[in-house]
Design a protein around this motif. Structure first.
Motif, PDB file in Angstrom:
ATOM      1  N   LEU A 293       0.853  -1.185   0.000  1.00  0.00           N
ATOM      2  CA  LEU A 293       0.000   0.000   0.000  1.00  0.00           C
ATOM      3  C   LEU A 293       0.888   1.233   0.000  1.00  0.00           C
ATOM      4  O   LEU A 293       1.810   1.357   0.810  1.00  0.00           O
ATOM      5  N   GLY A 295       0.915   5.645   0.048  1.00  0.00           N
ATOM      6  CA  GLY A 295       0.218   6.609   0.897  1.00  0.00           C
ATOM      7  C   GLY A 295      -1.145   7.004   0.383  1.00  0.00           C
ATOM      8  O   GLY A 295      -2.088   7.191   1.151  1.00  0.00           O
ATOM      9  N   ASP A 296      -1.283   7.111  -0.940  1.00  0.00           N
ATOM     10  CA  ASP A 296      -2.553   7.464  -1.556  1.00  0.00           C
ATOM     11  C   ASP A 296      -2.496   7.071  -3.029  1.00  0.00           C
ATOM     12  O   ASP A 296      -1.488   6.534  -3.507  1.00  0.00           O
ATOM     13  N   ARG A 297      -3.583   7.337  -3.766  1.00  0.00           N
ATOM     14  CA  ARG A 297      -3.647   6.930  -5.174  1.00  0.00           C
ATOM     15  C   ARG A 297      -2.562   7.612  -6.010  1.00  0.00           C
ATOM     16  O   ARG A 297      -1.909   6.963  -6.847  1.00  0.00           O
ATOM     17  N   LYS A 298      -2.327   8.902  -5.777  1.00  0.00           N
ATOM     18  CA  LYS A 298      -1.329   9.620  -6.562  1.00  0.00           C
ATOM     19  C   LYS A 298       0.057   9.027  -6.338  1.00  0.00           C
ATOM     20  O   LYS A 298       0.813   8.796  -7.290  1.00  0.00           O
ATOM     21  N   ARG A 299       0.391   8.780  -5.083  1.00  0.00           N
ATOM     22  CA  ARG A 299       1.691   8.203  -4.773  1.00  0.00           C
ATOM     23  C   ARG A 299       1.815   6.804  -5.372  1.00  0.00           C
ATOM     24  O   ARG A 299       2.860   6.430  -5.913  1.00  0.00           O
ATOM     25  N   ARG A 300       0.740   6.011  -5.283  1.00  0.00           N
ATOM     26  CA  ARG A 300       0.734   4.665  -5.865  1.00  0.00           C
ATOM     27  C   ARG A 300       1.028   4.723  -7.360  1.00  0.00           C
ATOM     28  O   ARG A 300       1.846   3.961  -7.887  1.00  0.00           O
ATOM     29  N   GLU A 339     -15.247   2.158   3.979  1.00  0.00           N
ATOM     30  CA  GLU A 339     -14.085   3.039   4.091  1.00  0.00           C
ATOM     31  C   GLU A 339     -12.770   2.281   3.879  1.00  0.00           C
ATOM     32  O   GLU A 339     -11.884   2.758   3.165  1.00  0.00           O
ATOM     33  N   SER A 343     -10.149   2.713   0.598  1.00  0.00           N
ATOM     34  CA  SER A 343      -8.764   3.088   0.852  1.00  0.00           C
ATOM     35  C   SER A 343      -7.808   2.065   0.247  1.00  0.00           C
ATOM     36  O   SER A 343      -6.802   2.426  -0.386  1.00  0.00           O
ATOM     37  N   TYR A 344      -8.111   0.792   0.431  1.00  0.00           N
ATOM     38  CA  TYR A 344      -7.266  -0.257  -0.141  1.00  0.00           C
ATOM     39  C   TYR A 344      -7.205  -0.142  -1.667  1.00  0.00           C
ATOM     40  O   TYR A 344      -6.119  -0.205  -2.260  1.00  0.00           O
ATOM     41  N   ASP A 346      -7.581   2.365  -3.570  1.00  0.00           N
ATOM     42  CA  ASP A 346      -6.851   3.561  -3.990  1.00  0.00           C
ATOM     43  C   ASP A 346      -5.338   3.427  -3.818  1.00  0.00           C
ATOM     44  O   ASP A 346      -4.573   4.116  -4.498  1.00  0.00           O
ATOM     45  N   ARG A 347      -4.899   2.545  -2.937  1.00  0.00           N
ATOM     46  CA  ARG A 347      -3.490   2.542  -2.537  1.00  0.00           C
ATOM     47  C   ARG A 347      -2.721   1.286  -2.920  1.00  0.00           C
ATOM     48  O   ARG A 347      -1.492   1.273  -2.890  1.00  0.00           O
TER      49      ARG A 347
END
Length: 372
Positions: A293, A295-300, A339, A343-344, A346-347
């Motif tokens: 995982l 930190g977030d979708r953009k970082r992924r 939730e 989150s999963y 997206d990451r």
């Protein structure tokens, strides 16, 4: 670089696999030949179930279960919101309605608390009959069967284990596949125990259920395939696929041990930069995928782009929560916000992994990930 190196596995087992395929061709027993019965017997013994019924895919294995238990119109089938569509697609086809539950933030499996909330919500609404729970051993991690069993027993629900990704994994000393009232698995080529096409199996301890499943997989046969006593399917396991998997099954525990070593090296190198897989106490993961995982979708997406530039493949398992899919629009969701699942999705991203991943390739992957 291969995402899952099936070629290396074939070369390691080439002599046994080629000999097995040749015997099938020489015997011309292509459909339900003797290797199918041999594989079923050895697979059941490996998993710890009394019976294993080989069939044509993991999806068909689940459909056989739903049909055998009469699941259909008006029934609610509870399922994790993060899984492959096949976990509940056959039940939906038969007229039942999937009710999705949020996932545990650590194991990514169905969250028992969310499951109980959804059971109560369905009961309060009064339109559907709570019927079954599908526990998915997601990316090879066993679900929390002690808690799930307590809930399903209390509400009188069937506990189905979807071990499509869980062959070789274990929960408190018991192998995945035999942890529910009935279990299903897939032998899709990329699975920890995979064939060279499609295949699946159902696990049961009931002789009566075993007989029913064997009837259903061959057009509802009675004394023969021309004596049809019920509506069934054409869901037989090809003999060549059984011949391919017999040597793979013999090697499975060795490969699972190797997967632990490779995952351990990933864990140690990446634990300070990404969320690494969480393996619950008392369980052994088959690591069908090694999922990180960010930190977030953009970082992924940035990390995946960097890996792609280096010629390293990645895959997202899976990009969409089930409740967001068009096919399930209008299905009951209760008050759940899903939730953890969102989150999963997206990451998450998965990196190359198999029992045959070389140390050189693994170091290359780690170096690129740490350089981002």
């Amino acid at each position: 670089m291969e995402f899952i190196d099936l070629k290396a596995q074939y070369h390691a087992l080439k002599e046994e696999i080629d000999a097995g395929i040749s015997r099938v061709v020489e015997d011309a027993g292509f459909i339900m030949g003797k290797q199918v019965a041999e594989f079923e017997e050895k697979l059941a013994a490996y998993v710890g179930a009394k019976y294993a019924v080989g069939c044509s895919s993991g999806t068909d294995a689940l459909q056989l279960i739903y049909m055998a238990h009469g699941i259909g119109s008006g029934d609610a089938v509870f399922c994790p919101d993060m899984t492959f569509v096949a976990s509940v697609e056959p039940a939906y086809m038969l007229g039942a309605e999937p009710v999705f539950c949020d996932i545990d933030p650590d194991s990514y499996n169905i969250c028992p608390d969310s499951l109980e909330r959804q059971i109560k919500a369905v009961t309060a609404q009064g339109k559907l009959r709570p019927k079954a729970v599908v526990a998915v051993d997601f990316i090879g991690n066993p679900a929390d069967y002690d808690r799930l069993r307590e809930i399903t027993d209390r509400y009188g629900l069937l506990l189905i284990e979807d071990a499509a990704q869980g062959m070789g994994a274990s929960y408190h000393g018991r192998k995945c596949g035999a942890l529910g009232d009935i279990g299903a698995t897939s032998f899709f080529p990329s699975k920890p125990l995979g064939c060279y096409g499609d295949g699946g199996a159902v696990f049961t301890d009931s002789e009566e259920m075993n007989d029913l499943l064997k009837s259903l997989r061959v057009h509802g046969k009675g004394s023969s395939k021309y004596d049809n006593v019920r509506v069934g399917m054409n869901a037989r396991l090809d003999t060549i696929q059984a011949a391919v998997m017999l040597p793979k099954l013999r090697r499975l525990d060795e490969e699972i041990a190797r997967r632990q070593e490779i995952a351990g090296r990933y864990d140690e190198a990446l634990k300070d930069k990404f969320v690494i897989p969480h393996i619950c106490d008392g369980t052994v993961s088959s690591y069908a995928q090694y999922a990180l995982l960010a930190g977030d979708r953009k970082r992924r997406d940035e990390v995946r782009a960097k890996l792609q530039e280096a010629g390293i493949p990645t895959i997202i398992y899976y990009p969409n929560p089930m409740h967001c899919m068009k096919v399930f629009a209008g299905c009951f969701t209760g008050e759940e916000t899903f939730e953890n699942t969102v989150s999963y999705a997206d990451r998450t991203f998965s990196i190359p992994f198999s029992a045959y991943l070389t140390g050189e390739d693994q170091e290359r992957i780690i170096d690129v990930l740490l350089s981002v």
